[in-house]
Structure formats: structure tokens, C-alpha cells
Motif scaffolding. Structure first.
Motif, PDB file in Angstrom:
ATOM      1  N   ALA A   1      41.280  34.896  39.244  1.00 58.74           N
ATOM      2  CA  ALA A   1      42.426  34.113  38.765  1.00 58.74           C
ATOM      3  C   ALA A   1      42.655  34.330  37.277  1.00 58.74           C
ATOM      4  O   ALA A   1      43.816  34.450  36.834  1.00 58.74           O
ATOM      5  N   MET A   2      41.576  34.407  36.491  1.00 54.80           N
ATOM      6  CA  MET A   2      41.725  34.639  35.048  1.00 54.80           C
ATOM      7  C   MET A   2      42.262  36.038  34.790  1.00 54.80           C
ATOM      8  O   MET A   2      43.113  36.235  33.901  1.00 54.80           O
ATOM      9  N   GLU A   3      41.765  37.020  35.535  1.00 46.83           N
ATOM     10  CA  GLU A   3      42.217  38.389  35.312  1.00 46.83           C
ATOM     11  C   GLU A   3      43.656  38.587  35.791  1.00 46.83           C
ATOM     12  O   GLU A   3      44.402  39.393  35.222  1.00 46.83           O
ATOM     13  N   ALA A   4      44.059  37.835  36.809  1.00 42.75           N
ATOM     14  CA  ALA A   4      45.443  37.935  37.290  1.00 42.75           C
ATOM     15  C   ALA A   4      46.417  37.406  36.251  1.00 42.75           C
ATOM     16  O   ALA A   4      47.569  37.871  36.177  1.00 42.75           O
ATOM     17  N   ALA A   5      45.960  36.443  35.444  1.00 44.45           N
ATOM     18  CA  ALA A   5      46.829  35.883  34.405  1.00 44.45           C
ATOM     19  C   ALA A   5      46.909  36.784  33.177  1.00 44.45           C
ATOM     20  O   ALA A   5      47.781  36.605  32.320  1.00 44.45           O
ATOM     21  N   ASP A   6      45.989  37.750  33.104  1.00 45.62           N
ATOM     22  CA  ASP A   6      45.955  38.666  31.965  1.00 45.62           C
ATOM     23  C   ASP A   6      46.617  39.976  32.401  1.00 45.62           C
ATOM     24  O   ASP A   6      46.184  40.630  33.356  1.00 45.62           O
ATOM     25  N   ALA A   7      47.669  40.359  31.717  1.00 49.20           N
ATOM     26  CA  ALA A   7      48.424  41.557  32.093  1.00 49.20           C
ATOM     27  C   ALA A   7      47.550  42.807  32.083  1.00 49.20           C
ATOM     28  O   ALA A   7      47.747  43.732  32.876  1.00 49.20           O
ATOM     29  N   ALA A   8      46.566  42.841  31.193  1.00 51.03           N
ATOM     30  CA  ALA A   8      45.736  44.035  31.059  1.00 51.03           C
ATOM     31  C   ALA A   8      44.801  44.222  32.258  1.00 51.03           C
ATOM     32  O   ALA A   8      44.379  45.345  32.546  1.00 51.03           O
ATOM     33  N   THR A   9      44.477  43.136  32.921  1.00 53.10           N
ATOM     34  CA  THR A   9      43.514  43.227  34.033  1.00 53.10           C
ATOM     35  C   THR A   9      44.097  42.701  35.343  1.00 53.10           C
ATOM     36  O   THR A   9      43.350  42.386  36.268  1.00 53.10           O
ATOM     37  N   SER A  10      45.415  42.602  35.425  1.00 51.16           N
ATOM     38  CA  SER A  10      46.031  41.942  36.579  1.00 51.16           C
ATOM     39  C   SER A  10      45.843  42.718  37.874  1.00 51.16           C
ATOM     40  O   SER A  10      45.966  42.157  38.951  1.00 51.16           O
ATOM     41  N   GLY A  11      45.543  44.004  37.811  1.00 50.88           N
ATOM     42  CA  GLY A  11      45.411  44.778  39.042  1.00 50.88           C
ATOM     43  C   GLY A  11      43.982  44.977  39.500  1.00 50.88           C
ATOM     44  O   GLY A  11      43.733  45.825  40.365  1.00 50.88           O
ATOM     45  N   SER A  12      43.051  44.261  38.934  1.00 46.10           N
ATOM     46  CA  SER A  12      41.637  44.509  39.239  1.00 46.10           C
ATOM     47  C   SER A  12      41.116  43.679  40.407  1.00 46.10           C
ATOM     48  O   SER A  12      39.927  43.764  40.726  1.00 46.10           O
ATOM     49  N   ALA A  13      41.950  42.859  41.053  1.00 46.09           N
ATOM     50  CA  ALA A  13      41.475  41.985  42.127  1.00 46.09           C
ATOM     51  C   ALA A  13      40.900  42.797  43.280  1.00 46.09           C
ATOM     52  O   ALA A  13      39.832  42.484  43.819  1.00 46.09           O
ATOM     53  N   ARG A  14      41.609  43.894  43.672  1.00 48.41           N
ATOM     54  CA  ARG A  14      41.122  44.712  44.780  1.00 48.41           C
ATOM     55  C   ARG A  14      39.725  45.240  44.491  1.00 48.41           C
ATOM     56  O   ARG A  14      38.838  45.197  45.345  1.00 48.41           O
TER      57      ARG A  14
END
Length: 385
Positions: free
Chosen positions: A291-304
Motif C-alpha cells: 500500500a505504501m509503495e502503491a502511493a509512491d509513484a517511483a515504486t507503484s509497479g512493484s506489487a507483482r
């Protein structure tokens, strides 16, 4: 008139014979009574061992009628009535015992305890409470206090429950510090519902002091601090929780993310959650990191990638379903149906399970709704147990 000694000589044998006859009569009667009473008693015992409670009760009633002064028979009869659910008859037996003036102190205390159990089993909590209080200072004191604690918890009388728990703790009957913290938390939640936030905060701080290692007091305090608009205080409280009780951090991770966003300290909290996840992989901590990384544009694609890495650590169907939700399938038109089926399959895996009775719930409970045990729900989901 002269006294004739011959009358005395004649009277002595007569008195001896009469006395001997009287003694023989008493002995016969006593032996007959003793034969009747043990026979009925052992008959009742035999029925009891064969689980024939109706016949056992009849035999014990006969024994009590033959020898009404025998307290042991009364106790046996009263206990049988209670086991059969005939609480009114059990109460009458034990009250009859207590009304006897010749009852020893030991038997009186035993009868008082039995009477309290009668009321407790019958659900007459007010009368049971009064009977249990009378056992203070007796050998049944510890058992009475445990029963009182159960009554106060059942009726949600937290102040009285806290008083009893304090007495038991001071008497070295066990460590009741965590239980006292729970009671303070319950009182604080009632005050929050009434809008008295300062008083609730004071109680929660007492709970933290009473049980520094317990998770609930700090989590409830952090929730109150969030309600009072103090995100920095929330983070300080939860950081201490992570240090004192790291196993409980998955329960507080979403609250930490919310406070980090409100206070502008996302990088710091991200590092804390990442460090905790590396030591003890957890779905809730992983979700908070995602959730934190999704809110950060730089890391938004790292969920997968996060879900794939989690699958390397844990065989998680929940993580697999979440990864699949982000994937593009060859037959994309079937993706929603497959995703719904997976979500339905993993739903039971995301529940919490009581370690004492196995009761499962979608939310975490501090006291199990099924068996009423405190702190029996681990902070991890069913899939992670």
C-alpha cells in the motif's frame, strides 16, 4: 426404722440384669440402624459407579432418612442433584446443611462452596456472587475468586473484575497483569464511546504500565491518539510495540501506514515494516508495504514482484491470488470469473483462529467470542499458522 441391708443385696442383681438388658436392646437397635445406613449408602455408590443417577439418588435419600445427621450423605446427594440439573433440590440440601448448628467449620465452608456452585450452575448470578463472597478467608477462596472473575466478565462488570484480578495477583494466585490491562482497555473503550477521550487516555496509559509487554493496550492507545489527531504519537506508540512485542506488529501495520502518511514519515515507516517483514514474513505487513509503495509513484509497479518474492518465502494461496489479479491472461475475458473463484477459495484462509477452541472470525478478537479465553487469537491469519 432400721435400714435392712438385704434389700440392697437383692436390688444389685436386679439392677445389673436390667442394665444388661437395656444395653443389649440399644446395641441391637444401633446395629440394625448401622446395617440399614451403610447398605443404602453402598447401594447408592454402586448405582453412581454404574451411571444410574436416578437409582443412586433414591438410595442416598433413603440413607439420609435413616441417618439425617450424616453430612457426607447430604454432600453426595446435593452434588448428584446438581449434576442432574435439579438445582433447586441441590440448593435445598446445601441450605439445610448450613442451617444445622452442629456442623463443623470445615463442613460449613464446604457447604457454602457447594451452594455457590448450585447458584452458579443455575444461572442465578446475583445469589452466586453473594455466596462466593462469603468464601473469603476460607480454603475455597481461590476457587471463589476465579468464579467471581467469570461472573464479572460475563456481565461485563470490568471495575469489579479488575478488583478481583488485583486481589488474585497480590495473593500470588497467578500473573493477572495482562488480564487487568484488558479490563482497563474495556473501560477506556466505553469512555471513548461516551466522548471522554482524556479519561480514556489515562486508563490506557495505566494499562500500558500494568502490562508493558501486552499488545492490546498500546494498539488501543495508538487508535485513540489517531482519533485525537496525533499521528506522531501514534508512530511513537507503535514503534515501542514493535520493540516490546514484535509478533503483534501485523495487527498495527495498517495504522502505522496511516500515521506515516499523515505525519510525512513514510520512508521511515517503510524501512521499519520492511525490516520486520524480513525477520517474520506476514501477509498484513506485506499488504501495508504494498500500500505504501502503491502511493509512491517511483515504486507503484512493484506489487507483482512483492507477491512473487513472498511466494518464495511462504506457500501462500492468498499471495498467489493477489499476484494473479495483476496479471494479464491469454484469455482475458475469463479473468474475472477465475479471480472471483480464487477470492472465494482464499477467504477462509484470511480469517483468525482461536488457539483454545478453534473458533474462526474475519476480525481479530482479544477475547474469543466462543470460549471467552483472553489473547487466544494469534496475530497471524489461518494460512500462516
Amino acid at each position: 426404722m432400721e435400714f435392712d441391708l438385704s434389700w440392697i443385696l437383692l436390688g444389685l442383681p436386679v439392677a445389673f440384669v436390667l442394665g444388661w438388658l437395656a444395653s443389649r436392646f440399644d446395641l441391637r437397635q444401633l446395629r440394625a440402624e448401622n446395617r440399614r445406613a451403610p447398605k443404602a449408602y453402598f447401594k447408592g455408590l454402586n448405582f453412581l459407579l454404574n451411571e444410574q443417577q436416578d437409582q443412586a439418588i433414591d438410595a442416598f435419600i433413603e440413607a439420609v432418612q435413616n441417618d439425617p445427621d450424616t453430612s457426607e450423605l447430604h454432600f453426595a446427594l446435593g452434588n448428584l442433584f446438581r449434576r442432574r440439573g435439579e438445582y433447586d433440590r441441590a440448593v435445598r440440601v446445601h441450605e439445610h446443611l448450613l442451617s444445622r448448628g452442629d456442623l463443623s467449620r470445615t463442613d460449613r465452608e464446604r457447604a457454602q462452596h457447594a451452594l455457590a456452585l448450585d447458584f452458579l450452575k443455575a444461572g442465578l448470578l446475583d445469589r452466586a456472587e453473594d455466596a462466593l463472597h462469603r468464601l473469603e478467608g476460607t480454603p475455597f477462596e481461590a476457587q471463589a475468586r476465579l468464579a467471581l472473575l467469570a461472573i464479572y466478565e460475563r456481565s461485563r462488570d470490568w471495575p469489579h473484575a479488575a478488583t478481583i484480578a488485583r486481589k488474585m495477583h497480590d495473593a500470588d494466585q497467578g500473573d493477572f497483569s495482562t488480564r487487568q490491562a484488558h479490563y482497563l482497555c474495556e473501560q477506556a473503550l466505553a469512555l471513548i464511546a461516551q466522548g471522554d477521550l482524556p479519561a480514556a487516555q489515562a486508563l490506557l496509559e495505566q494499562a500500558v504500565a500494568a502490562a508493558p509487554e501486552a499488545a492490546r493496550a498500546r494498539i488501543e492507545l495508538a487508535r485513540l491518539q489517531r482519533l485525537m489527531g496525533q499521528p506522531t504519537a501514534v508512530l511513537a506508540t507503535l514503534k515501542t510495540l514493535g520493540e516490546r512485542n514484535p509478533a503483534a506488529l501485523p495487527l498495527a501495520a495498517p495504522l502505522m501506514v496511516e500515521a506515516a502518511t499523515a505525519s510525512g514519515r513514510t520512508a521511515e515507516v517503510h524501512g521499519l515494516l520492511q525490516a520486520h517483514y524480513e525477520q517474520a514474513p506476514s501477509l498484513d505487513v506485506l499488504e501495508s508495504i504494498v500500500a505504501m509503495e502503491a502511493a509512491d509513484a517511483a515504486t507503484s509497479g512493484s506489487a507483482r514482484q512483492r507477491y512473487v518474492e513472498h511466494l518464495d518465502k511462504e506457500r501462500s494461496l492468498v499471495a498467489a491470488a493477489k499476484w494473479l489479479a495483476t496479471e494479464k491472461l491469454e484469455h482475458e475475458e475469463f479473468h474475472p470469473q477465475i479471480q472471483r473463484a480464487l477470492e472465494h477459495a482464499v477467504k477462509p484462509l484470511t480469517r483468525y483462529r482461536c488457539a483454545a477452541c478453534g473458533f474462526e472470525a474475519r476480525q481479530h478478537f482479544w477475547q474469543c467470542p466462543g470460549c471467552q479465553t483472553w489473547d487466544s487469537y494469534p496475530a497471524r491469519r489461518v494460512e500462516e499458522l
